[in-house]
Design a protein around this motif. Sequence first.
Motif, PDB file in Angstrom:
ATOM      1  N   SER A 139       0.828   5.591  -8.068  1.00  0.00           N
ATOM      2  CA  SER A 139      -0.610   5.586  -7.767  1.00  0.00           C
ATOM      3  C   SER A 139      -1.406   4.767  -8.781  1.00  0.00           C
ATOM      4  O   SER A 139      -2.507   4.311  -8.469  1.00  0.00           O
ATOM      5  CB  SER A 139      -1.143   7.010  -7.691  1.00  0.00           C
ATOM      6  OG  SER A 139      -0.976   7.673  -8.919  1.00  0.00           O
ATOM      7  N   VAL A 162      -6.212   7.877  -3.788  1.00  0.00           N
ATOM      8  CA  VAL A 162      -4.984   7.536  -3.057  1.00  0.00           C
ATOM      9  C   VAL A 162      -4.907   8.318  -1.752  1.00  0.00           C
ATOM     10  O   VAL A 162      -4.561   7.765  -0.701  1.00  0.00           O
ATOM     11  CB  VAL A 162      -3.731   7.775  -3.935  1.00  0.00           C
ATOM     12  CG1 VAL A 162      -2.449   7.628  -3.122  1.00  0.00           C
ATOM     13  CG2 VAL A 162      -3.732   6.806  -5.121  1.00  0.00           C
ATOM     14  N   ASP A 163      -5.254   9.587  -1.787  1.00  0.00           N
ATOM     15  CA  ASP A 163      -5.245  10.389  -0.555  1.00  0.00           C
ATOM     16  C   ASP A 163      -6.241   9.832   0.460  1.00  0.00           C
ATOM     17  O   ASP A 163      -5.953   9.780   1.654  1.00  0.00           O
ATOM     18  CB  ASP A 163      -5.571  11.852  -0.854  1.00  0.00           C
ATOM     19  CG  ASP A 163      -4.449  12.552  -1.611  1.00  0.00           C
ATOM     20  OD1 ASP A 163      -3.332  11.992  -1.685  1.00  0.00           O
ATOM     21  OD2 ASP A 163      -4.705  13.647  -2.137  1.00  0.00           O
ATOM     22  N   TRP A 215      -7.239   6.731   0.587  1.00  0.00           N
ATOM     23  CA  TRP A 215      -6.804   5.378   0.934  1.00  0.00           C
ATOM     24  C   TRP A 215      -5.610   5.395   1.893  1.00  0.00           C
ATOM     25  O   TRP A 215      -5.387   4.449   2.638  1.00  0.00           O
ATOM     26  CB  TRP A 215      -6.426   4.631  -0.343  1.00  0.00           C
ATOM     27  CG  TRP A 215      -6.125   3.177  -0.161  1.00  0.00           C
ATOM     28  CD1 TRP A 215      -4.904   2.600   0.004  1.00  0.00           C
ATOM     29  CD2 TRP A 215      -7.058   2.100  -0.152  1.00  0.00           C
ATOM     30  NE1 TRP A 215      -5.010   1.249   0.117  1.00  0.00           N
ATOM     31  CE2 TRP A 215      -6.334   0.910   0.024  1.00  0.00           C
ATOM     32  CE3 TRP A 215      -8.444   2.031  -0.280  1.00  0.00           C
ATOM     33  CZ2 TRP A 215      -6.944  -0.341   0.077  1.00  0.00           C
ATOM     34  CZ3 TRP A 215      -9.037   0.783  -0.229  1.00  0.00           C
ATOM     35  CH2 TRP A 215      -8.287  -0.386  -0.047  1.00  0.00           C
ATOM     36  N   SER A 216      -4.856   6.478   1.893  1.00  0.00           N
ATOM     37  CA  SER A 216      -3.614   6.531   2.674  1.00  0.00           C
ATOM     38  C   SER A 216      -3.823   6.258   4.167  1.00  0.00           C
ATOM     39  O   SER A 216      -2.975   5.593   4.771  1.00  0.00           O
ATOM     40  CB  SER A 216      -2.888   7.854   2.447  1.00  0.00           C
ATOM     41  OG  SER A 216      -3.636   8.936   2.955  1.00  0.00           O
ATOM     42  N   ASN A 223       0.818  -1.215   0.000  1.00  0.00           N
ATOM     43  CA  ASN A 223       0.000   0.000   0.000  1.00  0.00           C
ATOM     44  C   ASN A 223       0.850   1.263   0.000  1.00  0.00           C
ATOM     45  O   ASN A 223       0.477   2.267  -0.606  1.00  0.00           O
ATOM     46  CB  ASN A 223      -0.968  -0.009   1.185  1.00  0.00           C
ATOM     47  CG  ASN A 223      -2.192  -0.832   0.887  1.00  0.00           C
ATOM     48  OD1 ASN A 223      -3.150  -0.344   0.312  1.00  0.00           O
ATOM     49  ND2 ASN A 223      -2.155  -2.107   1.255  1.00  0.00           N
ATOM     50  N   MET A 224       1.989   1.246   0.661  1.00  0.00           N
ATOM     51  CA  MET A 224       2.893   2.403   0.641  1.00  0.00           C
ATOM     52  C   MET A 224       3.450   2.616  -0.767  1.00  0.00           C
ATOM     53  O   MET A 224       3.612   3.749  -1.208  1.00  0.00           O
ATOM     54  CB  MET A 224       4.044   2.224   1.640  1.00  0.00           C
ATOM     55  CG  MET A 224       3.632   2.218   3.073  1.00  0.00           C
ATOM     56  SD  MET A 224       2.856   3.756   3.578  1.00  0.00           S
ATOM     57  CE  MET A 224       2.165   3.263   5.137  1.00  0.00           C
ATOM     58  N   ARG A 279      -5.798  10.530  -7.733  1.00  0.00           N
ATOM     59  CA  ARG A 279      -5.054  11.167  -6.634  1.00  0.00           C
ATOM     60  C   ARG A 279      -5.948  11.289  -5.392  1.00  0.00           C
ATOM     61  O   ARG A 279      -5.505  11.036  -4.267  1.00  0.00           O
ATOM     62  CB  ARG A 279      -4.562  12.553  -7.082  1.00  0.00           C
ATOM     63  CG  ARG A 279      -3.687  13.258  -6.091  1.00  0.00           C
ATOM     64  CD  ARG A 279      -2.298  12.660  -6.054  1.00  0.00           C
ATOM     65  NE  ARG A 279      -2.117  11.957  -4.798  1.00  0.00           N
ATOM     66  CZ  ARG A 279      -1.260  10.961  -4.598  1.00  0.00           C
ATOM     67  NH1 ARG A 279      -0.506  10.536  -5.555  1.00  0.00           N
ATOM     68  NH2 ARG A 279      -1.154  10.378  -3.443  1.00  0.00           N
ATOM     69  N   ALA A 322      -3.469   2.628   4.645  1.00  0.00           N
ATOM     70  CA  ALA A 322      -2.080   2.178   4.514  1.00  0.00           C
ATOM     71  C   ALA A 322      -1.315   2.423   5.815  1.00  0.00           C
ATOM     72  O   ALA A 322      -0.576   1.547   6.288  1.00  0.00           O
ATOM     73  CB  ALA A 322      -1.407   2.881   3.343  1.00  0.00           C
ATOM     74  N   PHE A 373      -3.005   1.386  -7.743  1.00  0.00           N
ATOM     75  CA  PHE A 373      -4.373   1.296  -7.249  1.00  0.00           C
ATOM     76  C   PHE A 373      -5.374   1.406  -8.397  1.00  0.00           C
ATOM     77  O   PHE A 373      -6.419   0.762  -8.379  1.00  0.00           O
ATOM     78  CB  PHE A 373      -4.674   2.397  -6.234  1.00  0.00           C
ATOM     79  CG  PHE A 373      -3.937   2.247  -4.935  1.00  0.00           C
ATOM     80  CD1 PHE A 373      -4.081   1.117  -4.157  1.00  0.00           C
ATOM     81  CD2 PHE A 373      -3.105   3.253  -4.485  1.00  0.00           C
ATOM     82  CE1 PHE A 373      -3.417   0.981  -2.955  1.00  0.00           C
ATOM     83  CE2 PHE A 373      -2.439   3.129  -3.282  1.00  0.00           C
ATOM     84  CZ  PHE A 373      -2.594   1.993  -2.518  1.00  0.00           C
ATOM     85  N   THR A 378       0.794   4.315  -2.594  1.00  0.00           N
ATOM     86  CA  THR A 378       0.568   5.652  -2.052  1.00  0.00           C
ATOM     87  C   THR A 378       1.684   6.616  -2.438  1.00  0.00           C
ATOM     88  O   THR A 378       1.419   7.755  -2.820  1.00  0.00           O
ATOM     89  CB  THR A 378       0.435   5.580  -0.516  1.00  0.00           C
ATOM     90  OG1 THR A 378      -0.677   4.742  -0.192  1.00  0.00           O
ATOM     91  CG2 THR A 378       0.218   6.951   0.092  1.00  0.00           C
ATOM     92  N   PHE A 379       2.935   6.176  -2.356  1.00  0.00           N
ATOM     93  CA  PHE A 379       4.064   7.093  -2.527  1.00  0.00           C
ATOM     94  C   PHE A 379       4.820   6.947  -3.837  1.00  0.00           C
ATOM     95  O   PHE A 379       5.458   7.892  -4.279  1.00  0.00           O
ATOM     96  CB  PHE A 379       5.065   6.930  -1.374  1.00  0.00           C
ATOM     97  CG  PHE A 379       4.529   7.405  -0.069  1.00  0.00           C
ATOM     98  CD1 PHE A 379       4.319   8.750   0.167  1.00  0.00           C
ATOM     99  CD2 PHE A 379       4.220   6.506   0.935  1.00  0.00           C
ATOM    100  CE1 PHE A 379       3.817   9.202   1.375  1.00  0.00           C
ATOM    101  CE2 PHE A 379       3.714   6.942   2.151  1.00  0.00           C
ATOM    102  CZ  PHE A 379       3.514   8.292   2.366  1.00  0.00           C
TER     103      PHE A 379
END
Length: 140
Positions: free
Chosen positions: A30, A50-51, A53-54, A22-23, A47, A57, A33, A26-27
């Motif tokens: 993207s 992902v924000d 979902w973070s 997941n990291m 985006r 994570a 996902f 996320t980082f």
Amino acid sequence: MKKLTWWFRIVGAFYLFLAVVNMYGTFVDSSFFGQAIPYRLGENALRAFVDGWSPFAFEILGIATFMLWASRDPRKYLGAVWLLVWLELLHGVVDDVYLIAKGYSAAEYIAFIVVHFIIIGTGVMFARQASAETANPSNP
């Protein structure tokens, strides 16, 4: 108690693996996902996903590190097993069923549901055994 120690270690390692994956999404990439989402997304929507979902994570990273730490003395953290079992049921099984109903990959989420039930079943069984050992220390 050894079974519960190993339950904390194995489930903690599994969560750590999920956290790393997941990291990455996320980082680093993207679009990782984006390929799993059954909807067409533009860059801004991805985006935003992902924000949103973070926190998940970061949450599983926290759970993973706690479980690995708790494995050193699981007797002190029996209550945490029940919390983790409830999280597996609600944040795991129920959420996976919800996502399947929303059009996400049934095969992938059914596989995760099976894993959740294995974690739940073994957690309950080993916590009960550890509780019995704690209540009757002469019976290891």
